[in-house]
Design a protein around this motif. Structure first.
Motif, mmCIF file in Angstrom:
data_model
loop_
_atom_site.group_PDB
_atom_site.id
_atom_site.type_symbol
_atom_site.label_atom_id
_atom_site.label_comp_id
_atom_site.label_asym_id
_atom_site.label_seq_id
_atom_site.Cartn_x
_atom_site.Cartn_y
_atom_site.Cartn_z
ATOM 1 N N GLU A 57 35.409 25.497 45.783
ATOM 2 C CA GLU A 57 34.363 25.237 44.793
ATOM 3 C C GLU A 57 34.959 24.991 43.416
ATOM 4 O OE1 GLU A 57 31.365 28.327 45.073
ATOM 5 O OE2 GLU A 57 31.756 28.405 47.234
ATOM 6 N N ASP A 58 35.992 25.759 43.060
ATOM 7 C CA ASP A 58 36.650 25.547 41.775
ATOM 8 C C ASP A 58 37.390 24.215 41.774
ATOM 9 O OD1 ASP A 58 37.332 26.684 39.133
ATOM 10 O OD2 ASP A 58 39.393 26.568 39.898
ATOM 11 N N ASP A 59 37.975 23.869 42.932
ATOM 12 C CA ASP A 59 38.611 22.544 43.058
ATOM 13 C C ASP A 59 37.597 21.439 42.756
ATOM 14 O OD1 ASP A 59 41.310 22.916 43.669
ATOM 15 O OD2 ASP A 59 40.852 23.400 45.752
ATOM 16 N N LEU A 60 36.412 21.542 43.355
ATOM 17 C CA LEU A 60 35.381 20.522 43.154
ATOM 18 C C LEU A 60 34.946 20.433 41.702
ATOM 19 C CD1 LEU A 60 33.052 20.766 46.283
ATOM 20 C CD2 LEU A 60 34.329 18.769 45.517
ATOM 21 N N HIS A 61 34.772 21.578 41.072
ATOM 22 C CA HIS A 61 34.388 21.583 39.658
ATOM 23 C C HIS A 61 35.396 20.800 38.825
ATOM 24 C CE1 HIS A 61 30.766 23.929 39.099
ATOM 25 N NE2 HIS A 61 31.202 24.882 39.903
ATOM 26 N N LYS A 62 36.667 21.047 39.071
ATOM 27 C CA LYS A 62 37.720 20.384 38.290
ATOM 28 C C LYS A 62 37.808 18.888 38.633
ATOM 29 C CE LYS A 62 40.660 24.342 37.205
ATOM 30 N NZ LYS A 62 39.651 25.382 37.448
ATOM 31 N N ILE A 63 37.680 18.574 39.926
ATOM 32 C CA ILE A 63 37.739 17.164 40.351
ATOM 33 C C ILE A 63 36.571 16.381 39.765
ATOM 34 C CG2 ILE A 63 37.452 15.635 42.356
ATOM 35 C CD1 ILE A 63 39.083 17.769 43.958
ATOM 36 N N ILE A 64 35.383 16.948 39.854
ATOM 37 C CA ILE A 64 34.206 16.256 39.316
ATOM 38 C C ILE A 64 34.309 16.109 37.804
ATOM 39 C CG2 ILE A 64 31.701 16.504 38.942
ATOM 40 C CD1 ILE A 64 31.611 17.769 41.777
ATOM 41 N N GLY A 65 34.907 17.088 37.164
ATOM 42 C CA GLY A 65 35.060 17.027 35.704
ATOM 43 C C GLY A 65 35.867 15.831 35.241
ATOM 44 N N VAL A 66 36.778 15.328 36.096
ATOM 45 C CA VAL A 66 37.635 14.203 35.695
ATOM 46 C C VAL A 66 37.475 12.995 36.626
ATOM 47 C CG1 VAL A 66 39.338 15.713 34.596
ATOM 48 C CG2 VAL A 66 39.604 15.093 37.020
ATOM 49 N N CYS A 67 36.500 13.040 37.525
ATOM 50 C CA CYS A 67 36.393 11.953 38.514
ATOM 51 C C CYS A 67 36.093 10.604 37.870
ATOM 52 C CB CYS A 67 35.341 12.281 39.571
ATOM 53 S SG CYS A 67 33.633 12.250 38.976
ATOM 54 N N ASP A 68 35.590 10.622 36.627
ATOM 55 C CA ASP A 68 35.320 9.349 35.950
ATOM 56 C C ASP A 68 36.610 8.606 35.598
ATOM 57 O OD1 ASP A 68 35.988 11.288 34.137
ATOM 58 O OD2 ASP A 68 34.419 10.811 32.691
ATOM 59 N N ALA A 69 37.757 9.237 35.816
ATOM 60 C CA ALA A 69 39.034 8.534 35.599
ATOM 61 C C ALA A 69 39.126 7.323 36.530
ATOM 62 C CB ALA A 69 40.205 9.481 35.852
ATOM 63 N N CYS A 70 38.522 7.423 37.708
ATOM 64 C CA CYS A 70 38.594 6.296 38.642
ATOM 65 C C CYS A 70 37.757 5.115 38.149
ATOM 66 C CB CYS A 70 38.153 6.725 40.035
ATOM 67 S SG CYS A 70 36.393 7.119 40.202
ATOM 68 N N PHE A 71 36.825 5.368 37.222
ATOM 69 C CA PHE A 71 36.019 4.276 36.671
ATOM 70 C C PHE A 71 36.861 3.344 35.802
ATOM 71 C CE2 PHE A 71 32.136 7.306 36.641
ATOM 72 C CZ PHE A 71 31.934 7.085 37.987
ATOM 73 N N ARG A 72 37.927 3.899 35.199
ATOM 74 C CA ARG A 72 38.690 3.115 34.218
ATOM 75 C C ARG A 72 39.516 2.020 34.861
ATOM 76 N NH1 ARG A 72 39.442 8.373 31.760
ATOM 77 N NH2 ARG A 72 41.553 8.555 32.620
ATOM 78 N N GLU A 73 40.105 2.301 36.017
ATOM 79 C CA GLU A 73 41.032 1.342 36.597
ATOM 80 C C GLU A 73 40.659 0.902 38.008
ATOM 81 O OE1 GLU A 73 45.148 2.353 36.266
ATOM 82 O OE2 GLU A 73 44.817 3.550 34.461
ATOM 83 N N GLY A 74 39.818 1.687 38.682
ATOM 84 C CA GLY A 74 39.534 1.404 40.081
ATOM 85 C C GLY A 74 38.611 0.220 40.289
ATOM 86 N N GLN A 75 38.798 -0.452 41.413
ATOM 87 C CA GLN A 75 37.869 -1.494 41.832
ATOM 88 C C GLN A 75 36.639 -0.824 42.444
ATOM 89 O OE1 GLN A 75 38.375 -4.824 41.301
ATOM 90 N NE2 GLN A 75 40.165 -4.130 40.154
ATOM 91 N N GLU A 76 35.593 -1.608 42.606
ATOM 92 C CA GLU A 76 34.326 -1.053 43.105
ATOM 93 C C GLU A 76 34.521 -0.331 44.437
ATOM 94 O OE1 GLU A 76 29.836 -2.607 44.355
ATOM 95 O OE2 GLU A 76 31.303 -4.001 43.510
ATOM 96 N N SER A 77 35.248 -0.956 45.367
ATOM 97 C CA SER A 77 35.435 -0.350 46.687
ATOM 98 C C SER A 77 36.262 0.931 46.596
ATOM 99 C CB SER A 77 36.112 -1.339 47.635
ATOM 100 O OG SER A 77 37.361 -1.757 47.114
ATOM 101 N N GLU A 78 37.276 0.939 45.705
ATOM 102 C CA GLU A 78 38.111 2.123 45.536
ATOM 103 C C GLU A 78 37.313 3.270 44.938
ATOM 104 O OE1 GLU A 78 41.326 0.867 43.131
ATOM 105 O OE2 GLU A 78 42.411 -0.126 44.763
ATOM 106 N N VAL A 79 36.508 2.941 43.920
ATOM 107 C CA VAL A 79 35.679 3.956 43.272
ATOM 108 C C VAL A 79 34.713 4.558 44.290
ATOM 109 C CG1 VAL A 79 33.830 4.322 41.587
ATOM 110 C CG2 VAL A 79 35.853 2.993 40.958
#
Length: 384
Positions: free
Chosen positions: A40-62
């Motif tokens: 659960e703590d892992d998820l909290h931290k991952i979700i907190g920064v998951c928008d990093a994939c918005f910066r460089e990822g393609q639609e399918s990767e995101v």
């Protein structure tokens, strides 16, 4: 940047560690190490920064990354998943750009479908789905109609307050996507969530519902609005007076109202010319209820249109299918066979009862006739 492999047949903890590594590789401020406090703590931290994939990822990767997060999230016991799900939904509604929002929409839809039907969190996910649908003009992919919406939450109905919040958002989104008929139905459902005790607090919703129904070019049966408790609390106000005119009065009544309250009509966002057209249609329906034969001169006078406009107007009436009729241009008359009633009260119920009784009598007569014919044929066969 390579996306981590699809996470299959590995533990949620290892899957979370792969996501940590991937997001860190995109520049996110996150450690690659698993949390000692658990998934659960892992998820909290991952979700907190998951928008990093918005910066460089393609639609399918995101979309792949977001789906991986969903696949872990649904394994968390529901009583401990609330904050995680809400944080994830908030992140996805802020995705930059149409393509990434569409990827977020699909990931949230996957989450919505993956949650137990009895989970109260489905409401929150659905609300955020509508928010993203608003940004992407994809409401049709989420909302079908009111009946389907109710089925989605049959096992865990939202509270009245939650429904009111959802219906207000839906109404706004449906109007934005030019689905005025569905928007009007949603507003009626919204007003139906109020009780006699709190109906007086629904003033703004009631006004919005009335305006939406009046402005909708395909809504002509307005009588049911008058019975809604929040609408009844508006009696004596101009908006209620205007609704009453559309329910049962004629074009001249509307023109008199408009002459005295032009600024009010405009302030509600209503278009006078559209109001005129709708009142002409409603006034003609009223004429047709009691007059199966109407002259062009009567139509011209009652609806205040030119002689050369009558036929075009009648064609528009027939297109709405509110009235069944035929024109006789030579005789300058229109003959109506049926019309939708503007109001449905005691007289209309009696008329319907009489019609059904007549049908019943006719069917009985047919049945008796068939029995007679059958008996005669049997007798003839026996004689042979």
């Amino acid at each position: 940047m390579q996306l981590p492999p699809v996470f299959i047949d590995i533990s949620p903890e290892d899957q979370a560690q792969e996501l940590r590594s991937y997001l860190k590789g995109l520049g996110a401020e996150i450690s690659e190490e698993k949390s000692a406090k658990g998934i659960e703590d892992d998820l909290h931290k991952i979700i907190g920064v998951c928008d990093a994939c918005f910066r460089e990822g393609q639609e399918s990767e995101v979309e792949s990354v977001l789906n991986d997060i969903v696949s872990i999230m649904v394994l968390v016991p529901m009583e401990r998943a609330e904050n995680i799900i809400l944080a994830f939904c908030e992140k996805l509604t802020k995705a930059p750009g149409q393509k990434l929002l569409l990827a977020s929409l699909r990931a949230l839809w996957l989450l919505f479908q993956s949650l137990d039907e009895r989970s109260p969190m489905r409401y929150h996910v659905y609300y955020h789905l509508i928010q993203i649908a608003k940004q992407t003009d994809q409401v049709k992919s989420v909302f079908r109609d009111i009946d389907h919406l109710k089925q989605q939450f049959a096992s865990c109905p939202p509270s009245s307050e939650q429904l009111q919040k959802l219906y207000r958002l839906l109404h706004e989104v449906l109007l934005k996507s030019n689905q005025s008929e569905q928007a009007a139905k949603v507003m009626i459902e919204l007003l139906g969530t109020y009780t006699a005790e709190n109906a007086s607090h629904a003033r703004e919703d009631a006004i919005r519902c009335i305006v939406s129904a009046l402005a909708d070019p395909s809504t002509f049966l307005l009588d049911p609005l008058l019975s809604l408790k929040p609408v009844r609390f508006l009696e004596g106000e101009l908006i209620h007076d205007l609704l009453s005119i559309f329910v049962s009065d004629n074009l001249q009544s509307y023109l008199n109202f408009y002459q005295n309250h032009k600024e009010f009509v405009t302030s509600q966002g209503l278009n006078h010319e559209q109001n005129m057209q709708k009142m002409r249609l409603l006034s003609f329906m009223q004429l047709a209820e009691t007059n199966p034969e109407i002259s062009f001169d009567t139509i011209q006078k009652e609806l205040q249109i030119g002689a050369d406009e009558v036929e075009a107007f009648l064609i528009e009436v027939l297109k709405t299918r509110l009235v069944r009729a035929r024109m006789d241009q030579a005789a300058r008359k229109v003959y109506t066979s049926s019309t939708m009633h503007r109001t449905f009260g005691t007289a209309q119920w009696q008329q319907l009862r009489d019609l059904l009784c007549s049908w019943k009598g006719n069917l009985q007569a047919v049945q008796e006739g068939m029995k007679t014919i059958t008996a005669a044929q049997l007798e003839l066969l026996n004689q042979q």
